[in-house]
Write an enzyme that holds these catalytic residues in place. Structure first.
Site, PDB file in Angstrom:
ATOM      1  CB  SER A  36      -0.850   0.080   1.315  1.00 21.79           C
ATOM      2  OG  SER A  36      -1.046   1.309   1.257  1.00 21.79           O
ATOM      3  CB  THR A  45     -12.130   2.707   2.706  1.00 26.62           C
ATOM      4  OG1 THR A  45     -11.899   2.385   1.903  1.00 26.62           O
ATOM      5  CG2 THR A  45     -13.117   2.291   3.434  1.00 26.62           C
ATOM      6  CB  VAL A  46      -9.977   6.134   6.741  1.00 25.31           C
ATOM      7  CG1 VAL A  46      -9.751   6.985   6.334  1.00 25.31           C
ATOM      8  CG2 VAL A  46     -10.122   6.350   8.155  1.00 25.31           C
ATOM      9  CD  GLU A  49     -19.056  13.207   4.809  1.00 25.43           C
ATOM     10  OE1 GLU A  49     -18.994  13.780   5.467  1.00 25.43           O
ATOM     11  OE2 GLU A  49     -17.078  13.281   4.150  1.00 25.43           O
ATOM     12  CG  PHE A 116     -27.447   7.635   1.194  1.00 27.32           C
ATOM     13  CD1 PHE A 116     -27.307   7.351   2.414  1.00 27.32           C
ATOM     14  CD2 PHE A 116     -26.152   6.870   0.881  1.00 27.32           C
ATOM     15  CE1 PHE A 116     -26.130   8.131   3.145  1.00 27.32           C
ATOM     16  CE2 PHE A 116     -25.387   7.941   1.059  1.00 27.32           C
ATOM     17  CZ  PHE A 116     -24.784   7.733   2.673  1.00 27.32           C
ATOM     18  CG  ASP A 211      -1.258   5.234  -8.714  1.00 26.65           C
ATOM     19  OD1 ASP A 211      -1.654   6.159  -9.386  1.00 26.65           O
ATOM     20  OD2 ASP A 211      -1.280   5.382  -7.656  1.00 26.65           O
ATOM     21  CD  GLN A 230     -22.284   8.942  -8.050  1.00 27.29           C
ATOM     22  OE1 GLN A 230     -21.794   8.569  -6.868  1.00 27.29           O
ATOM     23  NE2 GLN A 230     -23.714   8.078  -8.210  1.00 27.29           N
ATOM     24  CG  HIS A 232     -22.224  13.942  -3.410  1.00 22.51           C
ATOM     25  ND1 HIS A 232     -22.783  15.113  -2.594  1.00 22.51           N
ATOM     26  CD2 HIS A 232     -21.535  12.455  -2.430  1.00 22.51           C
ATOM     27  CE1 HIS A 232     -23.165  14.010  -1.762  1.00 22.51           C
ATOM     28  NE2 HIS A 232     -22.511  12.708  -1.688  1.00 22.51           N
ATOM     29  CG  LEU A 242     -19.072  13.731   0.171  1.00 25.69           C
ATOM     30  CD1 LEU A 242     -20.004  14.035  -0.439  1.00 25.69           C
ATOM     31  CD2 LEU A 242     -19.379  12.860   0.760  1.00 25.69           C
ATOM     32  CD  GLU A 245     -26.492  10.497  -1.536  1.00 26.82           C
ATOM     33  OE1 GLU A 245     -26.441  11.153  -2.229  1.00 26.82           O
ATOM     34  OE2 GLU A 245     -27.207   9.382  -1.511  1.00 26.82           O
ATOM     35  NE  ARG A 290     -23.839  10.119  -3.875  1.00 26.08           N
ATOM     36  CZ  ARG A 290     -23.293   9.371  -3.414  1.00 26.08           C
ATOM     37  NH1 ARG A 290     -22.363   8.954  -3.565  1.00 26.08           N
ATOM     38  NH2 ARG A 290     -23.560   8.955  -1.762  1.00 26.08           N
ATOM     39  CG  HIS A 361     -18.006  11.069  -4.525  1.00 28.52           C
ATOM     40  ND1 HIS A 361     -17.431  11.516  -3.886  1.00 28.52           N
ATOM     41  CD2 HIS A 361     -19.320  10.303  -4.232  1.00 28.52           C
ATOM     42  CE1 HIS A 361     -17.923  10.524  -2.059  1.00 28.52           C
ATOM     43  NE2 HIS A 361     -18.707  10.181  -2.884  1.00 28.52           N
ATOM     44  CE1 TYR A 362     -17.497   4.464  -5.635  1.00 28.45           C
ATOM     45  CE2 TYR A 362     -18.577   4.375  -8.217  1.00 28.45           C
ATOM     46  CZ  TYR A 362     -17.876   3.217  -7.308  1.00 28.45           C
ATOM     47  OH  TYR A 362     -18.065   2.123  -7.029  1.00 28.45           O
ATOM     48  NE  ARG A 396     -20.463   5.268  -5.572  1.00 30.97           N
ATOM     49  CZ  ARG A 396     -20.847   5.674  -3.919  1.00 30.97           C
ATOM     50  NH1 ARG A 396     -20.634   4.465  -3.099  1.00 30.97           N
ATOM     51  NH2 ARG A 396     -20.122   6.918  -4.092  1.00 30.97           N
TER      52      ARG A 396
HETATM   53  C1  LIG Z   1     -15.523  11.808   0.857  1.00 28.25           C
HETATM   54  C2  LIG Z   1     -15.910  10.492   0.465  1.00 28.25           C
HETATM   55  C3  LIG Z   1     -16.544   9.832   1.871  1.00 28.25           C
HETATM   56  C4  LIG Z   1     -17.489   8.716   0.641  1.00 28.25           C
HETATM   57  N1  LIG Z   1     -18.856   8.622   1.831  1.00 28.25           N
HETATM   58  C5  LIG Z   1     -19.613   7.091   1.004  1.00 28.25           C
HETATM   59  C6  LIG Z   1     -20.276   6.121   1.676  1.00 28.25           C
HETATM   60  O1  LIG Z   1     -20.780   7.214   2.170  1.00 28.25           O
HETATM   61  N2  LIG Z   1     -21.688   5.096   1.786  1.00 28.25           N
HETATM   62  C7  LIG Z   1     -20.386   4.490   0.082  1.00 28.25           C
HETATM   63  O2  LIG Z   1     -21.115   3.333   0.172  1.00 28.25           O
HETATM   64  N3  LIG Z   1     -19.496   5.353  -0.291  1.00 28.25           N
HETATM   65  C8  LIG Z   1     -19.129   6.786   0.225  1.00 28.25           C
HETATM   66  N4  LIG Z   1     -17.469   6.428  -0.383  1.00 28.25           N
HETATM   67  C9  LIG Z   1     -17.231   5.969  -2.071  1.00 28.25           C
HETATM   68  C10 LIG Z   1     -15.865   4.699  -1.076  1.00 28.25           C
HETATM   69  O3  LIG Z   1     -15.880   5.448   0.246  1.00 28.25           O
HETATM   70  C11 LIG Z   1     -14.961   4.659  -2.079  1.00 28.25           C
HETATM   71  O4  LIG Z   1     -15.650   4.511  -2.970  1.00 28.25           O
HETATM   72  C12 LIG Z   1     -14.329   2.930  -1.139  1.00 28.25           C
HETATM   73  O5  LIG Z   1     -13.748   2.915  -0.018  1.00 28.25           O
HETATM   74  C13 LIG Z   1     -12.638   2.971  -1.549  1.00 28.25           C
HETATM   75  O6  LIG Z   1     -12.691   2.078  -1.676  1.00 28.25           O
HETATM   76  P1  LIG Z   1     -10.726   0.717  -2.525  1.00 28.25           P
HETATM   77  O7  LIG Z   1     -11.002  -0.287  -0.981  1.00 28.25           O
HETATM   78  O8  LIG Z   1     -11.811   0.918  -3.951  1.00 28.25           O
HETATM   79  O9  LIG Z   1      -9.815   1.895  -1.688  1.00 28.25           O
HETATM   80  P2  LIG Z   1      -9.282   2.905  -1.069  1.00 28.25           P
HETATM   81  O10 LIG Z   1     -10.290   3.113  -0.031  1.00 28.25           O
HETATM   82  O11 LIG Z   1      -9.518   4.263  -1.888  1.00 28.25           O
HETATM   83  O12 LIG Z   1      -8.338   2.304  -0.929  1.00 28.25           O
HETATM   84  C14 LIG Z   1      -7.032   2.040  -2.274  1.00 28.25           C
HETATM   85  C15 LIG Z   1      -5.739   1.723  -1.533  1.00 28.25           C
HETATM   86  O13 LIG Z   1      -4.832   1.519  -2.783  1.00 28.25           O
HETATM   87  C16 LIG Z   1      -3.411   2.035  -2.458  1.00 28.25           C
HETATM   88  N5  LIG Z   1      -2.955   2.063  -3.603  1.00 28.25           N
HETATM   89  C17 LIG Z   1      -3.071   3.068  -4.468  1.00 28.25           C
HETATM   90  N6  LIG Z   1      -2.405   3.143  -5.686  1.00 28.25           N
HETATM   91  C18 LIG Z   1      -1.215   2.237  -5.152  1.00 28.25           C
HETATM   92  C19 LIG Z   1      -0.047   1.630  -5.418  1.00 28.25           C
HETATM   93  N7  LIG Z   1       0.677   3.099  -6.473  1.00 28.25           N
HETATM   94  N8  LIG Z   1       0.874   1.058  -5.100  1.00 28.25           N
HETATM   95  C20 LIG Z   1       0.866   0.786  -3.682  1.00 28.25           C
HETATM   96  N9  LIG Z   1      -0.888   0.875  -3.007  1.00 28.25           N
HETATM   97  C21 LIG Z   1      -1.546   1.913  -3.920  1.00 28.25           C
HETATM   98  C22 LIG Z   1      -3.399   3.361  -1.273  1.00 28.25           C
HETATM   99  O14 LIG Z   1      -2.621   2.998  -0.188  1.00 28.25           O
HETATM  100  C23 LIG Z   1      -5.612   2.128  -1.215  1.00 28.25           C
HETATM  101  O15 LIG Z   1      -4.623   1.818   0.375  1.00 28.25           O
HETATM  102  C24 LIG Z   1     -17.313   8.074  -0.589  1.00 28.25           C
HETATM  103  C25 LIG Z   1     -15.479   8.449  -0.935  1.00 28.25           C
HETATM  104  C26 LIG Z   1     -15.252   9.683  -0.744  1.00 28.25           C
HETATM  105  C27 LIG Z   1     -14.503  10.371  -1.628  1.00 28.25           C
END
Ligand SMILES: Cc1cc2nc3c(=O)[nH]c(=O)nc-3n(C[C@H](O)[C@H](O)[C@H](O)COP(=O)(O)OP(=O)(O)OC[C@H]3O[C@@H](n4cnc5c(N)ncnc54)[C@H](O)[C@@H]3O)c2cc1C
Length: 594
Positions: A36, A45-46, A49, A116, A211, A230, A232, A242, A245, A290, A361-362, A396
């Site tokens: 990572s 993901t952190v 909300e 939602f 990436d 998307q 938002h 953000l 919603e 959205r 947003h997405y 979405r």
């Molecule tokens: C502000 C915000 C609020 C949201 N709220 C909601 C919600 O309430 N409900 C909902 O369903 N969705 C929500 N979403 C959407 C959702 O949170 C995300 O789509 C989802 O968390 C993405 O998770 P993921 O595991 O795919 O990627 P991420 O959580 O983005 O993790 C990506 C990982 O890949 C790693 N990585 C990336 N590139 C590389 C690289 N080149 N080499 C090594 N590691 C790499 C990073 O270090 C990270 O660990 C929200 C999004 C945002 C931005």
């Protein structure tokens, strides 16, 4: 020479999808590398909300969740994948509770759900308005139980290893030292998240640079449905932060410069008075999908009914009104909204309306996978926002994505484990050579001949994406953007990395990220231009209607290794029981089955 390391399976990405996959794999007893570029708890993901959707209440049904998702997707979702997703969702959410996720409760102790957007009934589980934080934390803590899981935190993957038509790991740069490592495995899971940073105004964290999409694309895996991005409807001006919603789910309303709830003019239903019992449990208006809400903003601005904010370069906004909810409810249900509004626009939503505007947003599109999370490259799996299964189609529904991380992250883990167990041994000599070649490429990037500034190329890319691939698109604007992206790709060949140091060379990291973003931007704009219809988040001014005869199909962008534009072709959408229908939110919106 690059270091050579071997595990059974390599996961790239430590967000929700990557960690969920890691737990599945760890349970199968295999040795796992979790690579990572940031410490896992810093993954995007952190920042989520609002919440995560799954059917749990007796007044809800799996079929309704399926239908909301398919119609919300404007019929571009694969229906077998949606059915699988919706069926698995409650099990995954309950499992996460057992792993420690503190879901908010009703007074009697049952799991609480909130309304939602686009979901015609309340089915979104939440942990106040810090859902992503709690979900990621629960997953992360559980991964700590497995000694066979080795984390490579702050390692940046720059390339996929492919040998004999099979994916065998990645090459990664350790950011602390600059050391290049060849991390081999019999299967690889891509879980690198989205790519909102290809646009200038986004809710996405700085690390969301596409990436993994680019690495897979360069390795010959098509990127699917990339034109669907998307917006938002409620981002804060200036930062793009953000406003969830959930604020509308809890009863917030949107008004224009006349104080008028303008969404009633856009086939999204009629307003309920804010003090009626039917409010806020409303399925329409502010809780429409959205894409529709963002498009309504565009037309309000065209009609001169938005508000210009002099403090932010006269940026156009509408107002989100939460005042009628009262302080106690705001503090209990959406405390983070209050905190963000106070800190970033100096407004307390208890007493004042919050200025908001649509914000990127997405990414609905991503690495093409089948229902098993497998890509077309044997040994490579993908899950989470970087992947396109597809359950999100052309739009979405909010709160489906966090659940998707669990369902398809788990599935990717199970299937990658199966694959790795029966896969042939790796060709270590061939992979070592690829690692060494990649090390040479990384070193070559840090030369003194570069003349082009990373920041200039990035700015040119971002503003052209907003101009050509925003809420509404035209052929001429997209063609102009495609040309700008091609020019930036040329400039990138001479990109300047002045810093040659090994430790935390952020300039080098930005150069890697920029290269990836240019690939994603290219795939997006070419896919968009080829789709001569309007569907979901892809709206064209000259082709206003959905065209199911020609475009009930996933677009597939294939990387052109010679450097030219990608080839775009199409793959059928899987329809099981729900033939394409009208996407209505205001009037009758019942189930229509085959
Ligand atoms: C502000 C915000 C609020 C949201 N709220 C909601 C919600 O309430 N409900 C909902 O369903 N969705 C929500 N979403 C959407 C959702 O949170 C995300 O789509 C989802 O968390 C993405 O998770 P993921 O595991 O795919 O990627 P991420 O959580 O983005 O993790 C990506 C990982 O890949 C790693 N990585 C990336 N590139 C590389 C690289 N080149 N080499 C090594 N590691 C790499 C990073 O270090 C990270 O660990 C929200 C999004 C945002 C931005």
């Amino acid at each position: 020479m690059s270091d050579f390391i071997q595990h059974d399976v390599v996961i790239i990405g430590g967000g929700g999808a990557g960690l969920r996959a890691a737990i599945s794999l760890a349970e199968s007893g295999l040795s796992i590398a979790l690579v990572s570029k940031v410490y896992p708890m810093r993954s995007h993901t952190v920042a989520a909300e609002g919440g995560a959707a799954a059917v749990i209440k007796p007044n809800d049904s799996l079929e309704d969740h399926i239908y909301d998702t398919i119609s919300g997707a404007d019929w571009l979702a694969d229906q077998d994948a949606v059915e699988y997703f919706v069926n698995e969702a409650p099990k995954e959410m309950t499992r996460l509770e057992h792993w420690g996720c503190p879901w908010s409760r009703e007074p009697q102790g049952k799991v609480a759900v909130r309304p939602f957007g686009g979901m015609k009934i309340e089915r979104t589980w939440f942990a106040a308005d810090k859902t992503g934080f709690h979900m990621l934390h629960s997953l992360f803590q559980n991964t700590l139980r497995y000694p066979q899981l080795k984390r490579y935190d702050e390692h940046f993957a720059t390339k996929l290893l492919v040998d004999n038509g099979r994916c065998c790991g990645c090459v990664a740069v350790e950011l602390k030292t600059g050391k290049v490592k060849t991390i081999a495995g019999k299967a690889v899971i891509m879980a690198t998240g989205g790519a909102g940073k290809i646009f200038p105004f986004t809710t996405n964290g700085a690390i969301k640079t596409g990436d993994g999409m680019s690495l897979a694309y360069r390795a010959g895996v098509p990127l699917k449905d990339m034109e669907f991005v998307q917006y938002h409807p409620t981002g804060l001006p200036g930062t793009g932060i953000l406003i969830t919603e959930a604020s509308r789910g809890e009863g917030g309303i949107l008004v224009n410069n006349e104080g008028y709830r303008y969404l009633q003019d856009y086939d999204l239903g009629k307003p309920q008075p804010v003090d009626s019992p039917a409010h806020p449990v409303k399925r329409t208006m502010e809780l429409g999908p959205r894409d529709r809400l963002s498009q309504a903003f565009y037309w309000e601005r065209e009609k001169g009914r938005t508000i210009k904010l002099p403090a932010w370069n006269n940026i156009d906004v509408v107002m989100l009104d939460l005042r009628h909810l009262g302080e106690a409810k705001i503090d209990k249900k959406i405390p983070f909204v209050r905190e963000l509004s106070k800190n970033y626009v100096g407004i307390d939503p208890v007493t004042d309306m919050i200025p908001v505007r649509p914000v990127i947003h997405y990414m609905m599109g991503g690495i093409d996978t089948d229902i098993n999370a497998a890509t077309t490259l044997p040994g490579l799996y993908a899950a989470g926002e970087c992947a396109c299964v597809s359950i999100n189609g052309a739009n979405r529904l909010g709160s489906n994505s966090l659940t998707e991380l669990l369902v398809f992250g788990g599935k990717a883990g199970d299937n990658a484990a199966e694959f790795a167990k029966s896969a042939k041994d790796l060709n270590v000599a061939a992979l070592t050579q690829q690692g060494n070649e990649e090390e040479a490429r990384v070193k070559a990037l840090m030369n003194d001949d570069g003349t082009e500034s990373i920041a200039d190329i990035r700015t040119a890319m971002q503003s052209s994406m907003e101009d050509g691939a925003g809420i509404y698109r035209t052929e001429s604007s997209m063609k102009a953007t495609a040309e700008v992206i091609a020019e930036q790709k040329e400039r990138y060949k001479k990109v300047q990395v002045k810093d040659h140091s090994g430790a935390y060379n952020t300039q080098l990291q930005y150069a890697f990220e920029l290269g990836c973003m240019l690939d994603v931007a290219e795939a997006l704009v070419h896919s968009a231009n080829a789709r001569t219809e309007s569907r979901g988040a892809h709206q064209r001014l000259e082709y206003k209607e959905r065209d199911d005869d020609k475009f009930l199909a996933h677009s597939m962008a294939h990387f052109n290794a010679d450097g030219g534009a990608p080839k775009i072709d199409y793959k059928d959408v899987v329809i099981t029981k729900w033939p394409p229908g009208a996407r209505t939110y205001g009037k009758d919106s019942g189930l229509k089955r085959k």
